[in-house]
Write a protein that holds these residues in place. Structure first.
Motif, mmCIF file in Angstrom:
data_model
loop_
_atom_site.group_PDB
_atom_site.id
_atom_site.type_symbol
_atom_site.label_atom_id
_atom_site.label_comp_id
_atom_site.label_asym_id
_atom_site.label_seq_id
_atom_site.Cartn_x
_atom_site.Cartn_y
_atom_site.Cartn_z
ATOM 1 N N ARG A 1 -35.614 65.061 40.006
ATOM 2 C CA ARG A 1 -34.663 66.112 40.389
ATOM 3 C C ARG A 1 -34.275 65.975 41.863
ATOM 4 O O ARG A 1 -33.109 66.125 42.235
ATOM 5 C CB ARG A 1 -35.287 67.485 40.139
ATOM 6 N N ARG A 2 -35.265 65.707 42.707
ATOM 7 C CA ARG A 2 -34.999 65.589 44.140
ATOM 8 C C ARG A 2 -34.072 64.404 44.432
ATOM 9 O O ARG A 2 -33.130 64.514 45.207
ATOM 10 C CB ARG A 2 -36.315 65.426 44.904
ATOM 11 N N HIS B 1 -28.777 77.037 46.834
ATOM 12 C CA HIS B 1 -29.945 76.503 47.522
ATOM 13 C C HIS B 1 -29.568 76.201 48.971
ATOM 14 O O HIS B 1 -28.559 75.561 49.255
ATOM 15 C CB HIS B 1 -30.427 75.229 46.822
ATOM 16 N N GLN C 1 -35.489 69.132 30.634
ATOM 17 C CA GLN C 1 -35.057 70.511 30.848
ATOM 18 C C GLN C 1 -34.709 71.209 29.544
ATOM 19 O O GLN C 1 -35.050 72.378 29.336
ATOM 20 C CB GLN C 1 -33.850 70.505 31.773
ATOM 21 N N LEU D 1 -32.806 76.896 41.885
ATOM 22 C CA LEU D 1 -34.001 76.463 42.613
ATOM 23 C C LEU D 1 -34.320 74.994 42.345
ATOM 24 O O LEU D 1 -34.714 74.252 43.248
ATOM 25 C CB LEU D 1 -35.203 77.325 42.206
ATOM 26 N N HIS D 2 -34.136 74.568 41.087
ATOM 27 C CA HIS D 2 -34.452 73.189 40.699
ATOM 28 C C HIS D 2 -33.342 72.206 41.038
ATOM 29 O O HIS D 2 -33.497 70.998 40.844
ATOM 30 C CB HIS D 2 -34.741 73.123 39.199
ATOM 31 N N LYS E 1 -44.486 64.987 33.740
ATOM 32 C CA LYS E 1 -44.555 66.170 34.595
ATOM 33 C C LYS E 1 -44.578 65.783 36.069
ATOM 34 O O LYS E 1 -44.006 66.479 36.914
ATOM 35 C CB LYS E 1 -45.792 66.990 34.240
ATOM 36 N N ASP F 1 -30.368 72.097 39.547
ATOM 37 C CA ASP F 1 -29.577 71.748 38.367
ATOM 38 C C ASP F 1 -28.175 72.356 38.417
ATOM 39 O O ASP F 1 -27.267 71.883 37.739
ATOM 40 C CB ASP F 1 -30.285 72.224 37.093
ATOM 41 N N GLU G 1 -33.653 80.034 38.304
ATOM 42 C CA GLU G 1 -34.517 78.850 38.279
ATOM 43 C C GLU G 1 -33.693 77.564 38.331
ATOM 44 O O GLU G 1 -34.097 76.583 38.955
ATOM 45 C CB GLU G 1 -35.391 78.865 37.023
ATOM 46 N N ALA G 2 -32.528 77.567 37.694
ATOM 47 C CA ALA G 2 -31.687 76.367 37.678
ATOM 48 C C ALA G 2 -31.194 76.027 39.080
ATOM 49 O O ALA G 2 -31.116 74.851 39.450
ATOM 50 C CB ALA G 2 -30.498 76.579 36.739
ATOM 51 N N PRO H 1 -40.149 66.524 39.128
ATOM 52 C CA PRO H 1 -39.645 67.054 40.408
ATOM 53 C C PRO H 1 -39.100 65.966 41.328
ATOM 54 O O PRO H 1 -38.140 66.201 42.080
ATOM 55 C CB PRO H 1 -40.875 67.741 41.017
ATOM 56 N N VAL I 1 -34.111 63.867 33.084
ATOM 57 C CA VAL I 1 -34.135 65.251 33.571
ATOM 58 C C VAL I 1 -33.518 66.199 32.550
ATOM 59 O O VAL I 1 -34.078 67.260 32.259
ATOM 60 C CB VAL I 1 -33.407 65.355 34.922
#
Length: 293
Positions: free
Chosen positions: A69-70, A269, A14, A137-138, A62, A140, A134-135, A66, A10
């Motif tokens: 990350r999850r 989040h 990133q 949201l992801h 790709k 991170d 964005e970080a 996700p 990850v």
């Protein structure tokens, strides 16, 4: 498959770099490469194309990103739930903050926080607001202190801590400073100094000029407001700056426009359990904001 290989994957994806991932994870570059290679062997697919010093995610990479990350986010969430139950205020707290907030809003709060909670490992990253958004949201970053978007993603909780009043400014010896009042047509005859087009400040200026049929006359551009203030103060152009940054080296332009306020605050989040450390930091931020710091 374990968390160390997923973390290496990850971070590399990133940052787009094995060496930068190694710095973030505090391990050697060869260790990062080895962990990614182990993960590739476990999933049976190449995750990165390596062309010279450049790397890019493959289709398999790709697809995996996700999910990785999850998985990492859920494991971290489980750890936080247990720590919260125990009442621990320790461990790693990842916070992203814009450069402006870091310089002008955070110092007193951070001093208090680190004194009161020495067992917290503060991972403070200086990101542009859009990158920090964005970080979070992801997954991170746990918290971000940024200029808030007028249309926040429903997955995020956002809360205003400060309202920055913004004013058009020039240097004291700029021709505009000799006018009692001015208009946008006159202001736009001189070069403007603005951050990137997708930032709150730049969007406001473009909108106000567009309403008058004007295309911005832009000169130098940078996302660092302190740098913009310096360039304006030496006469290189005009800009729109927070009142907190305006000193006697700058002249506020009296212009026919509605008052402009920029909301600054925090986001996290909604699906992420906040750590006790994050809760304590938010409490201190709210207290200091109410005091006007």
């Amino acid at each position: 498959m374990d968390t160390s290989t997923l973390q290496a994957f990850v971070e590399t994806a990133q940052l787009g770099s094995f060496s930068q991932a190694s710095q973030r994870l505090f391990i050697t570059q060869s260790a990062v490469s080895k962990r990614v290679a182990q993960l590739e062997e476990q999933v049976g697919a190449r995750l990165f194309d390596r062309i010279g010093r450049t790397i890019a995610l493959t289709d398999a990479g790709k697809a995996l990103l996700p999910q990785a990350r999850r998985i990492l986010a859920e494991l971290e969430d489980a750890k936080r739930v247990v720590k919260n139950i125990k009442g621990d205020i320790s461990g790693r707290l990842s916070v992203a903050a814009s450069h402006h907030i870091s310089l002008h809003r955070l110092p007193n709060t951070l001093r208090t926080f680190t004194t009161q909670f020495p067992d917290v490992e503060l991972d403070l990253r200086f990101y542009e607001s859009e990158v920090a958004y964005e970080a979070v949201l992801h997954g991170d970053i746990e918290l971000a202190l940024i200029t808030l978007s007028p249309e926040s993603d429903p997955r995020l909780h956002s809360e205003v801590l400060w309202l920055d009043r913004l004013f058009y400014c020039v240097s004291n010896d700029h021709p505009i400073a000799q006018h009692g009042t001015t208009d946008f047509e006159t202001l736009n005859q001189y070069p403007g100094i603005l951050p990137a087009p997708n930032t709150f400040t730049s969007l406001i200026v473009h909108e106000q000029l567009a309403q008058r049929g004007l295309t911005p006359n832009l000169g130098i551009s940078t996302n660092y407001l302190d740098t913009i203030r310096m360039m304006v103060s030496v006469g290189l152009g005009w800009s729109l700056l927070p009142e907190s940054m305006i000193d006697n080296s700058l002249h506020k332009v009296v212009i026919d426009s509605d008052a402009i306020e920029r909301p600054l605050g925090f986001i996290y989040h909604r699906d992420r359990t906040l750590s006790n450390a994050a809760g304590k930091l938010l409490n201190l931020l709210k207290e200091d904001a109410q005091k006007g710091s």
